[in-house]
Design a protein around this motif. Structure first.
Motif, PDB file in Angstrom:
ATOM      1  N   ILE A  47     -46.646-123.797  22.047  1.00 17.19           N
ATOM      2  CA  ILE A  47     -46.822-122.707  21.825  1.00 17.19           C
ATOM      3  C   ILE A  47     -45.926-122.005  20.441  1.00 17.19           C
ATOM      4  CG2 ILE A  47     -46.501-120.165  22.556  1.00 17.19           C
ATOM      5  CD1 ILE A  47     -47.384-120.996  25.420  1.00 17.19           C
ATOM      6  N   LYS A  48     -44.861-122.291  20.634  1.00 18.43           N
ATOM      7  CA  LYS A  48     -43.831-122.105  19.378  1.00 18.43           C
ATOM      8  C   LYS A  48     -44.327-122.649  18.081  1.00 18.43           C
ATOM      9  CE  LYS A  48     -39.757-121.031  22.218  1.00 18.43           C
ATOM     10  NZ  LYS A  48     -38.525-121.606  22.919  1.00 18.43           N
ATOM     11  N   THR A 239     -56.735-122.125  20.310  1.00 18.06           N
ATOM     12  CA  THR A 239     -57.674-123.018  21.290  1.00 18.06           C
ATOM     13  C   THR A 239     -57.229-123.262  22.555  1.00 18.06           C
ATOM     14  OG1 THR A 239     -58.923-124.089  19.488  1.00 18.06           O
ATOM     15  CG2 THR A 239     -58.972-125.287  21.503  1.00 18.06           C
ATOM     16  N   PHE A 240     -55.640-123.546  22.407  1.00 20.12           N
ATOM     17  CA  PHE A 240     -55.054-123.808  23.807  1.00 20.12           C
ATOM     18  C   PHE A 240     -55.050-122.664  24.571  1.00 20.12           C
ATOM     19  CE2 PHE A 240     -51.443-121.801  21.166  1.00 20.12           C
ATOM     20  CZ  PHE A 240     -50.903-120.916  21.902  1.00 20.12           C
ATOM     21  N   MET A 241     -55.490-121.334  24.097  1.00 22.78           N
ATOM     22  CA  MET A 241     -55.516-120.177  25.224  1.00 22.78           C
ATOM     23  C   MET A 241     -57.108-120.366  25.879  1.00 22.78           C
ATOM     24  SD  MET A 241     -54.410-117.359  22.320  1.00 22.78           S
ATOM     25  CE  MET A 241     -53.871-115.990  23.560  1.00 22.78           C
ATOM     26  N   ASN A 242     -57.645-121.283  25.535  1.00 20.87           N
ATOM     27  CA  ASN A 242     -59.042-121.642  26.324  1.00 20.87           C
ATOM     28  C   ASN A 242     -58.913-122.641  27.257  1.00 20.87           C
ATOM     29  OD1 ASN A 242     -60.260-119.416  25.246  1.00 20.87           O
ATOM     30  ND2 ASN A 242     -60.680-120.860  23.246  1.00 20.87           N
ATOM     31  N   TYR A 250     -46.863-117.159  31.022  1.00 19.65           N
ATOM     32  CA  TYR A 250     -46.130-117.984  30.486  1.00 19.65           C
ATOM     33  C   TYR A 250     -46.221-117.910  29.104  1.00 19.65           C
ATOM     34  CZ  TYR A 250     -43.396-122.083  29.614  1.00 19.65           C
ATOM     35  OH  TYR A 250     -42.538-123.039  29.308  1.00 19.65           O
ATOM     36  N   TYR A 251     -47.306-117.541  28.433  1.00 21.63           N
ATOM     37  CA  TYR A 251     -47.595-117.396  26.959  1.00 21.63           C
ATOM     38  C   TYR A 251     -46.734-116.253  26.537  1.00 21.63           C
ATOM     39  CZ  TYR A 251     -49.890-115.856  22.917  1.00 21.63           C
ATOM     40  OH  TYR A 251     -50.110-115.518  21.435  1.00 21.63           O
ATOM     41  N   GLU A 252     -46.958-115.027  27.265  1.00 23.59           N
ATOM     42  CA  GLU A 252     -46.142-113.880  26.989  1.00 23.59           C
ATOM     43  C   GLU A 252     -44.604-114.027  26.916  1.00 23.59           C
ATOM     44  OE1 GLU A 252     -47.961-111.146  29.360  1.00 23.59           O
ATOM     45  OE2 GLU A 252     -49.829-110.633  28.085  1.00 23.59           O
ATOM     46  N   LEU A 255     -43.551-115.732  24.030  1.00 24.46           N
ATOM     47  CA  LEU A 255     -43.558-115.168  22.980  1.00 24.46           C
ATOM     48  C   LEU A 255     -42.320-114.209  22.782  1.00 24.46           C
ATOM     49  CD1 LEU A 255     -45.500-114.091  20.789  1.00 24.46           C
ATOM     50  CD2 LEU A 255     -46.534-112.557  22.116  1.00 24.46           C
ATOM     51  N   HIS A 256     -42.102-113.846  24.210  1.00 23.45           N
ATOM     52  CA  HIS A 256     -40.841-112.741  24.279  1.00 23.45           C
ATOM     53  C   HIS A 256     -39.633-113.518  23.736  1.00 23.45           C
ATOM     54  CE1 HIS A 256     -38.066-109.701  25.526  1.00 23.45           C
ATOM     55  NE2 HIS A 256     -37.468-110.545  26.205  1.00 23.45           N
ATOM     56  N   GLU A 257     -39.344-114.890  24.057  1.00 26.29           N
ATOM     57  CA  GLU A 257     -38.163-115.766  23.664  1.00 26.29           C
ATOM     58  C   GLU A 257     -38.348-115.872  22.162  1.00 26.29           C
ATOM     59  OE1 GLU A 257     -38.806-119.315  25.947  1.00 26.29           O
ATOM     60  OE2 GLU A 257     -38.271-118.661  27.768  1.00 26.29           O
TER      61      GLU A 257
END
Length: 390
Positions: A47-48, A239-242, A250-252, A255-257
């Motif tokens: 993600i990062k 794409t990984f969001m699908n 976990y994504y959020e 993103l917060h980190e």
């Protein structure tokens, strides 16, 4: 979940700047060569990289790694590969697009390999719609269109000396497509190259940045984005969001980190004290209108001043001596040789007062007697160099 291999294809010449960005994220590199960079990580790493790196185009996750010398061996081992998590999500299915590359291998017929892979996946996953890759090489007779819009999943199959590596694209749209460039000038500069142009600059003590050939504003906006440690999620999806394994919570959290890390970096950079003013000019009024629109959409807060002007007519005495000129002068059919010579002469003259950086075709390097080449890459089909004029 076990850690997995993440593969980042490299743009030629930009490897040092991609490695620098990974270091900013405290991500350890497993290996690096001309083809790309491999790291080992979990979901937060994937993600990062997608959200933060500015000098790359795609991020792949490695899903299979085996050896095969015959079609029968390849077919048997491919049947054992689990494509399911990348083809289904909770609310939609995907179409499959393949990119097959073979080098110094017994399995050298890329088109036949592509057809075999399509056949195996379509047989194994009956509800998946299989489509041909409608890239630049697709012929007019290819039937490439779906009856309804579906999400595409790209798989990269690299075969080198009989070693097969299969990877799933996690990015979707190319990552240099940040989403703010809704208005583009003729022959626009790729955003990832513009980011590398800023990262390659040796100076850090300057008060303003000038781009006298700004086009649609790619260079000044990308510099703002790098200074702000921009997270690439506001105007696009990935794409990984699908994927089935995607966890929105976990994504959020990740993103917060990332946001916390950026706040720390901004405090360290002390941008309020090191305030930079940007000057963007172009001879075409439509380009300046595009700059202003793209700047507003980007959400950047730096001071931006625009001007419709011919570079040769601009009086640079009004700019502070602590200024960087970072630009991509026109080349090719867009400009006559005599005018090009005058532009280069003025840039050379300005280098006596300012730090002047520019991107130009390798064929034009001889115009400058004193220069330092910072990196070489490709812009479209043209071999180019990014130089500092000395």
């Amino acid at each position: 979940m076990k850690p997995f291999e993440i593969f980042i294809p490299l743009t030629p010449g930009l490897e040092p700047y991609t490695l620098y960005e990974l270091k900013e994220l405290n991500i350890t590199v497993k290996s690096s060569d001309k083809s790309g960079i491999t790291v080992i990580g979990h979901w937060n790493t994937l993600i990062k990289i997608n959200l933060y790196l500015k000098t790359i185009s795609r991020v792949y996750i490695r899903i299979a790694d085996f050896k095969a010398k015959t079609f029968a061996e390849f077919s048997a081992k491919l049947n054992a590969v689990d494509f399911y998590p990348y083809l289904y999500s909770k609310d939609q299915k995907k179409s499959v697009v393949l990119k097959v590359n073979s080098f110094q291998s017994a399995l050298f017929h890329e088109s036949a390999l592509e057809n075999l892979i399509y056949k195996i996946i379509s047989h194994k996953y009956e509800n998946i719609r299989i489509t041909k890759d409608c890239g630049n090489n697709a012929s007019a007779k290819d039937s490439c269109y779906l009856e309804e819009k579906e999400t595409e999943q790209l798989f990269l199959i690299n075969i080198v000396k009989d070693k097969v590596q299969i990877s799933a694209d996690s990015s979707g749209d190319l990552l240099y497509k940040r989403g703010y460039q809704q208005f583009r000038s003729e022959a626009p500069l790729r955003e990832s190259i513009a980011s590398a142009m800023y990262l390659a600059c040796t100076e850090r003590d300057f008060s303003c940045i000038i781009d006298p050939f700004c086009g649609s504003g790619t260079i000044p906006i990308e510099i703002m984005i790098n200074r702000a440690h921009f997270v690439n999620h506001k105007h696009r999806q990935f794409t990984f969001m699908n994927w089935l394994a995607f966890d929105k919570m976990y994504y959020e959290k990740t993103l917060h980190e990332l946001d916390k890390m950026i706040i720390q970096k901004l405090a360290y950079d002390n941008l309020d004290i090191r305030k930079i003013t940007f000057y963007a000019s172009d001879i075409d009024r439509k380009c300046i209108q595009a700059v202003l629109h793209n700047y507003q959409l980007s959400g950047m807060q730096d001071d931006l001043h625009t001007l419709v002007a011919d570079f040769l007519d601009i009086d640079f005495n009004k700019y502070p001596k602590q200024s960087l000129i970072i630009t991509n002068p026109p080349w090719g059919k867009r400009i006559k040789s005599e005018q090009l010579k005058r532009i280069y002469q003025k840039l050379e003259s300005l280098a006596k007062t300012f730090s002047v950086y520019c991107l130009l075709p390798n064929a034009n390097l001889s115009y400058f007697k004193k220069k330092k080449v910072l990196f070489k890459t490709r812009s479209g089909s043209i071999d180019v160099s990014y130089i500092k004029i000395c």
